[in-house]
Design an enzyme around this catalytic site. Structure first.
Site, PDB file in Angstrom:
ATOM      1  N   THR A  30       5.549  -6.277  -9.447  1.00  0.00           N
ATOM      2  CA  THR A  30       5.351  -5.260 -10.498  1.00  0.00           C
ATOM      3  C   THR A  30       6.723  -4.685 -10.850  1.00  0.00           C
ATOM      4  O   THR A  30       7.417  -5.232 -11.693  1.00  0.00           O
ATOM      5  CB  THR A  30       4.371  -4.147 -10.055  1.00  0.00           C
ATOM      6  OG1 THR A  30       4.799  -3.605  -8.816  1.00  0.00           O
ATOM      7  CG2 THR A  30       2.971  -4.694  -9.934  1.00  0.00           C
TER       8      THR A  30
ATOM      9  N   LYS B 242       4.830  -8.025  -2.147  1.00  0.00           N
ATOM     10  CA  LYS B 242       5.283  -7.288  -3.330  1.00  0.00           C
ATOM     11  C   LYS B 242       5.186  -5.809  -3.000  1.00  0.00           C
ATOM     12  O   LYS B 242       4.452  -5.382  -2.106  1.00  0.00           O
ATOM     13  CB  LYS B 242       4.482  -7.630  -4.566  1.00  0.00           C
ATOM     14  CG  LYS B 242       3.043  -7.225  -4.592  1.00  0.00           C
ATOM     15  CD  LYS B 242       2.754  -5.802  -4.940  1.00  0.00           C
ATOM     16  CE  LYS B 242       3.501  -5.365  -6.172  1.00  0.00           C
ATOM     17  NZ  LYS B 242       3.206  -3.915  -6.425  1.00  0.00           N
TER      18      LYS B 242
ATOM     19  N   THR C  48       1.962  -0.688  -5.005  1.00  0.00           N
ATOM     20  CA  THR C  48       1.134  -1.131  -3.892  1.00  0.00           C
ATOM     21  C   THR C  48       1.785  -2.243  -3.106  1.00  0.00           C
ATOM     22  O   THR C  48       2.388  -3.139  -3.683  1.00  0.00           O
ATOM     23  CB  THR C  48      -0.195  -1.660  -4.464  1.00  0.00           C
ATOM     24  OG1 THR C  48      -0.909  -0.559  -4.999  1.00  0.00           O
ATOM     25  CG2 THR C  48      -1.031  -2.339  -3.395  1.00  0.00           C
TER      26      THR C  48
ATOM     27  N   GLU D  31      12.209   1.401  -5.357  1.00  0.00           N
ATOM     28  CA  GLU D  31      12.452   1.869  -6.721  1.00  0.00           C
ATOM     29  C   GLU D  31      13.569   2.902  -6.807  1.00  0.00           C
ATOM     30  O   GLU D  31      13.465   4.000  -6.258  1.00  0.00           O
ATOM     31  CB  GLU D  31      11.182   2.509  -7.258  1.00  0.00           C
ATOM     32  CG  GLU D  31      10.125   1.483  -7.589  1.00  0.00           C
ATOM     33  CD  GLU D  31       8.762   2.107  -7.690  1.00  0.00           C
ATOM     34  OE1 GLU D  31       8.615   3.281  -7.382  1.00  0.00           O
ATOM     35  OE2 GLU D  31       7.837   1.370  -8.087  1.00  0.00           O
TER      36      GLU D  31
ATOM     37  N   ASN E 149       9.286   6.518 -12.109  1.00  0.00           N
ATOM     38  CA  ASN E 149       7.905   6.893 -11.843  1.00  0.00           C
ATOM     39  C   ASN E 149       7.322   7.843 -12.878  1.00  0.00           C
ATOM     40  O   ASN E 149       6.110   8.010 -12.946  1.00  0.00           O
ATOM     41  CB  ASN E 149       7.790   7.467 -10.438  1.00  0.00           C
ATOM     42  CG  ASN E 149       7.863   6.367  -9.402  1.00  0.00           C
ATOM     43  OD1 ASN E 149       7.021   5.483  -9.376  1.00  0.00           O
ATOM     44  ND2 ASN E 149       8.900   6.398  -8.593  1.00  0.00           N
TER      45      ASN E 149
END
Lengths: 383, 383
Positions: free
Chosen positions: B146, B168, B179, B259, B378
């Site tokens: 993702t 992932k 997730t 991230e 985010n």
């Protein structure tokens, strides 16, 4: 006039050079009586700062004559030397006022893990004592600011008596940095045995429900002093109502000035089995970085509300939970509800209502969003 | 070759149009046997996604023949309709492979609270089944990404058998968004009654110790499939060692790709009374936004380490705790230690050692810093 609005109080705020900015950094609040009943609520952090350890002893007997507060250094995690610094500060205040050191509560805020420059602080206390005034409340409120952008003050005037207050803390978004310090004063006649319970109730329903990331400060302190100078004795209910109104007013000002925030978020959890469940579920949302970043981005991401609540042990059935954001019930029965595009998040105020369908209790937790400015401010604080 | 390195496995990854980017978004992993032992670990979130509810049933008997995974939609909080979508997906995979739907585990990742476009997903499954290959592991690993910037894969080759894996999740920094999905494969002969305990131990010591903000996903899934195609039966200890090595390798890849992160932070809590205490104290640090923003700002703010630990119920005396950051013991006995200016935080790797002086147990939690890029990524995810 904040803490000096009620009769029987003097205050001062001076610049002692603790802050490199040269802004005011030492505040003094003195209760001239005739009464000296007092109560306090302190942080539950297991690394309480030296002034917290000291002030707990001062307040143990339900009495205090003065509170000295400094910004520019938290005096936390400074060991026995730091405690000696706090003790010396109280002794110096006591000398200036002709009272005992055990009558002087101390509160500090600023960076953890550095010693205070005692020569500057002592000189500041001397200067503050020399400028004490019944008009000094505003100066005191300014001297306790750290990253606050505005001073926070309140006055609750009642029939012949009042409560005044000041607070610092740029939102509970960062209580460990922007420690919450609150001083409340009243000229009502309130015995110490009523003052403590009233303060604990008032804080439990106000400042303790402003929550963000669970970063509990080492220095949080809320003190209330009663002079009794009005000669009026309100009923316990009247006093409790006014004290809670003062606490809530200050709490909402802390929220509105939270570091780098763009949203004031009220999370109300309804139909919970217990108030504790409602608080647990609300706090889980308030501490969820993904939800808080989504709201910063004006994104009504209700899945993150459920994901946060789903980590708690609050009583609920997953397929009975509803979530309403700014009036739009975007989640019904734990699944997709009304169109999320109908949610208007462009304003500062955000309300999130969670219906647990598990009982009849409710509670509201207030928090802020997690913004780029928050990260910037907190990454650059001590360097 | 990741999940297709061990003998007995085929895989595929295709673009089905679930992602608006057009990137691959459907992966299929098939165990051709001769054995079909399988085990899984799922999220403990109380709002488990539809694929989690389904796959728990599939894995209940310790068997599975295939795993179908999609990015582009989590199928979480989608109610009975979402569960029907997952069921239909498994049925379609089963038809394509000539097996039963109850042999097909399903995993999904993406935004919570939206239905999957089933026509596209079904067509994607058909295409994936048509391209299954013993060389397809890399394609599968790419299709489950993702916000990941790189695919995460591992191979642990042993004497005549091996474990392969793919994962992932752009760091546990944001598990509720990104997730964590992990598929592990092995051609070792491992009975199902050993597979489950080995997987639970391996994940407990790897992916479950990568923690950041407690944002627990609704979709986290770790599945291990055993084909037995090598004919080799390793000892339980040999297999457990290899499975843990594979899990840890993937966990460190998740951490490195978190991230917006600029630091990989290893928090080791030593001399704790219990491992649980060490984990509690480590997690409190990993979830403390103030500490994480300080590290983003290259600030060795050890006071925030103590303030975080001070909120836990781990056994310790406040005046006996030491904190060492990148080799410099900046806090001794809960107070000021060596000069914080000696701490070099310019690199990506940060080690924080906390000595509780309360026992002899220890544990390490891995996390990342809280950066401006994290907030940006985010806050802009679903809009």
């Amino acid at each position: 006039m904040t803490v000096t609005h009620p009769a029987g109080f003097r205050a001062a705020g001076v610049a002692a050079g603790l802050k490199s900015s040269g802004d005011p950094d030492v505040a003094l609040v003195v209760n001239d009586g005739p009464h000296d009943a007092a109560a306090a609520v302190f942080t539950t952090n297991r690394f309480p700062a030296a002034p917290v350890l000291w002030s707990r002893q001062v307040l143990a007997e339900g009495r205090a004559r003065a509170v000295v507060l400094n910004s520019g250094g938290a005096n936390a995690c400074t060991g026995p030397d730091g405690f000696a610094d706090t003790h010396a500060t109280a002794e110096h205040v006591a000398e200036q006022l002709g009272i005992g050191a055990i009558d002087v509560a101390v509160a500090s805020t600023g960076l953890i893990g550095i010693r205070l420059p005692m020569d500057r602080l002592t000189a500041g206390v001397t200067a503050a004592a020399a400028t004490l005034s019944t008009e000094g409340g505003a100066d005191a409120a300014r001297a306790i600011m750290t990253t606050d952008s505005v001073p926070k003050t309140t006055v609750q005037a009642r029939d012949g008596w009042s409560i005044g207050g000041m607070a610092k803390g740029a939102g509970m978004l960062a209580p460990s940095l922007a420690t919450m310090l609150v001083v409340l004063t009243t000229d009502a006649v309130v015995p110490a045995e009523l003052l403590g319970p009233a303060l604990r109730t008032a804080t439990a329903l106000s400042v303790e429900r402003v929550d963000s990331d669970g970063c509990l400060s080492t220095n949080d302190t809320v003190v209330v002093l009663s002079s009794g100078a009005s000669g009026v004795t309100p009923t316990p209910e009247e006093f409790a109502e006014a004290l809670q109104a003062a606490s809530l007013d200050l709490a909402m000002q802390l929220l509105a000035d939270a570091e780098g925030s763009t949203k004031d978020i009220a999370i109300t959890v309804r139909n919970a089995a217990t108030v504790a469940d409602a608080l647990t579920a609300g706090r889980a949302c308030a501490r969820n970085n993904l939800l808080k970043t989504a709201l910063f981005g004006n994104d009504p991401n209700w899945g993150r509300v459920l994901a946060a609540i789903g980590t708690t042990d609050a009583a609920f059935e997953a397929d009975r939970v509803d979530v309403t954001i700014n009036g739009v019930t975007v989640c019904r029965g734990g699944a997709i509800g009304d169109d999320r595009d109908g949610v208007d998040l462009t304003g500062r105020a955000v309300t999130i209502d969670v219906d647990l369908a598990a009982g009849s209790e409710q509670a509201t937790i207030w928090t802020n969003d997690l913004s780029i400015a928050y990260v910037h401010e907190n990454s650059a604080y001590s360097t």
